[in-house]
Design an enzyme around this catalytic site. Structure first.
Site, PDB file in Angstrom:
ATOM      1  N   GLU A   1      12.119  -0.315   4.974  1.00  0.00           N
ATOM      2  CA  GLU A   1      13.080  -1.391   4.743  1.00  0.00           C
ATOM      3  C   GLU A   1      12.396  -2.772   4.723  1.00  0.00           C
ATOM      4  OE1 GLU A   1      16.069  -1.757   3.701  1.00  0.00           O
ATOM      5  OE2 GLU A   1      16.099  -3.902   4.169  1.00  0.00           O
TER       6      GLU A   1
ATOM      7  N   GLN B   1     -10.356  -2.549   2.345  1.00  0.00           N
ATOM      8  CA  GLN B   1      -9.907  -3.169   3.583  1.00  0.00           C
ATOM      9  C   GLN B   1      -9.867  -2.194   4.764  1.00  0.00           C
ATOM     10  OE1 GLN B   1      -6.070  -4.210   1.576  1.00  0.00           O
ATOM     11  NE2 GLN B   1      -5.132  -3.841   3.561  1.00  0.00           N
TER      12      GLN B   1
ATOM     13  N   HIS C   1       9.497  -3.601   3.422  1.00  0.00           N
ATOM     14  CA  HIS C   1       9.030  -3.858   2.055  1.00  0.00           C
ATOM     15  C   HIS C   1      10.200  -4.158   1.122  1.00  0.00           C
ATOM     16  CE1 HIS C   1       5.752  -1.071   3.562  1.00  0.00           C
ATOM     17  NE2 HIS C   1       5.024  -2.063   3.079  1.00  0.00           N
TER      18      HIS C   1
ATOM     19  N   ASN D   1       4.089   3.906   1.000  1.00  0.00           N
ATOM     20  CA  ASN D   1       4.729   4.415   2.214  1.00  0.00           C
ATOM     21  C   ASN D   1       5.771   3.393   2.693  1.00  0.00           C
ATOM     22  OD1 ASN D   1       4.086   5.336   5.579  1.00  0.00           O
ATOM     23  ND2 ASN D   1       4.993   6.607   4.023  1.00  0.00           N
ATOM     24  N   LEU D   2       6.658   3.068   1.774  1.00  0.00           N
ATOM     25  CA  LEU D   2       7.527   1.898   1.941  1.00  0.00           C
ATOM     26  C   LEU D   2       8.646   2.133   2.949  1.00  0.00           C
ATOM     27  CD1 LEU D   2       7.833   0.838  -1.802  1.00  0.00           C
ATOM     28  CD2 LEU D   2       6.100   0.205  -0.123  1.00  0.00           C
TER      29      LEU D   2
ATOM     30  N   MET E   1       0.843  -1.196   0.000  1.00  0.00           N
ATOM     31  CA  MET E   1       0.000   0.000   0.000  1.00  0.00           C
ATOM     32  C   MET E   1       0.881   1.251   0.000  1.00  0.00           C
ATOM     33  SD  MET E   1      -3.450  -0.922   2.045  1.00  0.00           S
ATOM     34  CE  MET E   1      -2.833  -0.590   3.678  1.00  0.00           C
TER      35      MET E   1
ATOM     36  N   SER F   1       6.823  -0.694  10.294  1.00  0.00           N
ATOM     37  CA  SER F   1       5.443  -0.587   9.822  1.00  0.00           C
ATOM     38  C   SER F   1       5.227   0.822   9.312  1.00  0.00           C
ATOM     39  CB  SER F   1       4.475  -0.852  10.985  1.00  0.00           C
ATOM     40  OG  SER F   1       3.183  -0.367  10.657  1.00  0.00           O
ATOM     41  N   SER F   2       4.409   0.943   8.264  1.00  0.00           N
ATOM     42  CA  SER F   2       4.094   2.279   7.763  1.00  0.00           C
ATOM     43  C   SER F   2       3.436   3.110   8.858  1.00  0.00           C
ATOM     44  CB  SER F   2       3.155   2.176   6.569  1.00  0.00           C
ATOM     45  OG  SER F   2       3.775   1.415   5.554  1.00  0.00           O
TER      46      SER F   2
HETATM   47  O1  PAF Z   1      -0.195  -5.846   3.485  1.00  0.00           O
HETATM   48  C1  PAF Z   1      -0.618  -4.911   2.786  1.00  0.00           C
HETATM   49  O2  PAF Z   1       0.016  -3.849   2.596  1.00  0.00           O
HETATM   50  C2  PAF Z   1      -2.004  -5.016   2.154  1.00  0.00           C
HETATM   51  O3  PAF Z   1      -2.879  -5.692   2.990  1.00  0.00           O
HETATM   52  C3  PAF Z   1      -1.993  -5.655   0.757  1.00  0.00           C
HETATM   53  C4  PAF Z   1      -1.516  -7.096   0.801  1.00  0.00           C
HETATM   54  C5  PAF Z   1      -1.084  -4.835  -0.158  1.00  0.00           C
HETATM   55  C6  PAF Z   1      -3.402  -5.653   0.147  1.00  0.00           C
HETATM   56  O4  PAF Z   1      -3.908  -4.354   0.020  1.00  0.00           O
END
Ligand code: PAF
Length: 278
Positions: A30, A59, A32, A27-28, A25, A184-185
């Site tokens: 380390e 979600q 990611h 806002n990466l 989603m 975490s973001s």
């Molecule tokens: O883990 C996440 O960032 C999200 O739940 C995902 C897997 C990209 C789905 O929107």
């Protein structure tokens, strides 16, 4: 590295190649990037590493942080390029959801309505629906999901198995800050004082781990003690739960276990988990 905003552009760029996929989603951090490096290892130099960046409305509950979730596409792309990503798929909402998404993927309640799903009703339906859709778009041979979102990894693994999707799901280890806080973001929402306190969540999990390693099997008491420790420090814990790694069912001595926790610090909700050897 190319940044693509439409399904047609992505498919054209992928033609003739196998892909390893890292859905995000944005806002990466380390964490990611380590998943991107794992994706490269899994697919090899000839394959393509594809990352998606899409803040998935489905979600988020209405009271959650969909509107304020940080959108940092330019910075994210620079980081992805540095990590060796080949293609970034960053669709608009209109591209991914051109009409209201009436068809949804409903994960089984025994796995998806517990823990995170209990406190965030509908969360895993939103996750499964977008991940299934992204899988159909990207058609990866491999997809990498972090263990930080442990339950998400389980839910996706089972979806892939039950739907016979030809995708190898690779788990990624949780990346941690030096003091142990899981990256975490949402850590970006913490004030400096909260950031200093935040390490206590992973400390609480380590404490449970140490107790289990010392032979304790009174799971409910261990969970309650961890909740009390956090609450006494000003956290609002949603749960601390010791579960079987295999299916997140009730713990049994001698099987591999995992301790999972979710707690709010101020207005930020953090989650973390630690695997316990069986
Ligand atoms: O883990 C996440 O960032 C999200 O739940 C995902 C897997 C990209 C789905 O929107």
């Amino acid at each position: 590295m190319r940044v693509l905003h439409t399904i047609a552009e992505l498919r054209a760029a992928q033609a003739g190649h196998r892909s390893a996929f890292v859905p995000t989603m944005g806002n990466l951090h380390e964490g990611h990037l380590s998943l991107v490096r794992q994706a490269r290892e899994a697919i090899g130099a000839q394959g393509l590493v594809v990352a998606s960046i899409f803040v998935n409305r489905l979600q988020f509950a209405p009271h959650e942080d969909f509107d304020t979730y940080p959108r940092t596409l330019e910075r994210d792309c620079a980081l992805l390029q540095g990590a060796g990503c080949d293609l970034v798929f960053a669709p608009s909402e209109a591209e991914l959801y051109p009409e209201p998404q009436g068809y949804k993927v409903l994960p089984p309640p025994a796995l998806a309505d517990i823990l995170e799903g209990h406190f965030r009703p509908g969360f895993f339906t939103g996750v499964c629906t977008v991940v299934a859709k992204l899988f159909n778009i990207v058609q990866p041979a491999v997809a990498v999901f972090g263990k930080k979102d442990y339950q998400q990894l389980m839910v996706i693994r089972r979806m892939v198995r039950q739907m016979a999707l030809p995708i190898d799901i690779v788990p990624g280890e949780t990346s941690r800050a030096e003091d142990g806080l899981a990256l975490s973001s949402r850590n970006g929402y913490l004030s400096p004082a909260e950031r200093a306190e935040a390490v206590q969540l992973s400390q609480a999990l380590r404490q449970v781990q140490a107790q289990v390693q010392a032979g304790r099997q009174d799971w409910a008491a261990l969970e309650a003690e961890a909740v009390q420790v956090l609450a006494a420090r000003g956290w609002a814990p949603d749960y601390v739960a010791i579960r079987r790694q295999a299916d997140l069912g009730a713990p049994q001595a001698g099987t591999p276990l995992v301790v999972l926790a979710a707690a709010r610090l101020g207005s930020t909700r953090l989650i973390d988990n630690l695997e316990l050897p069986g």
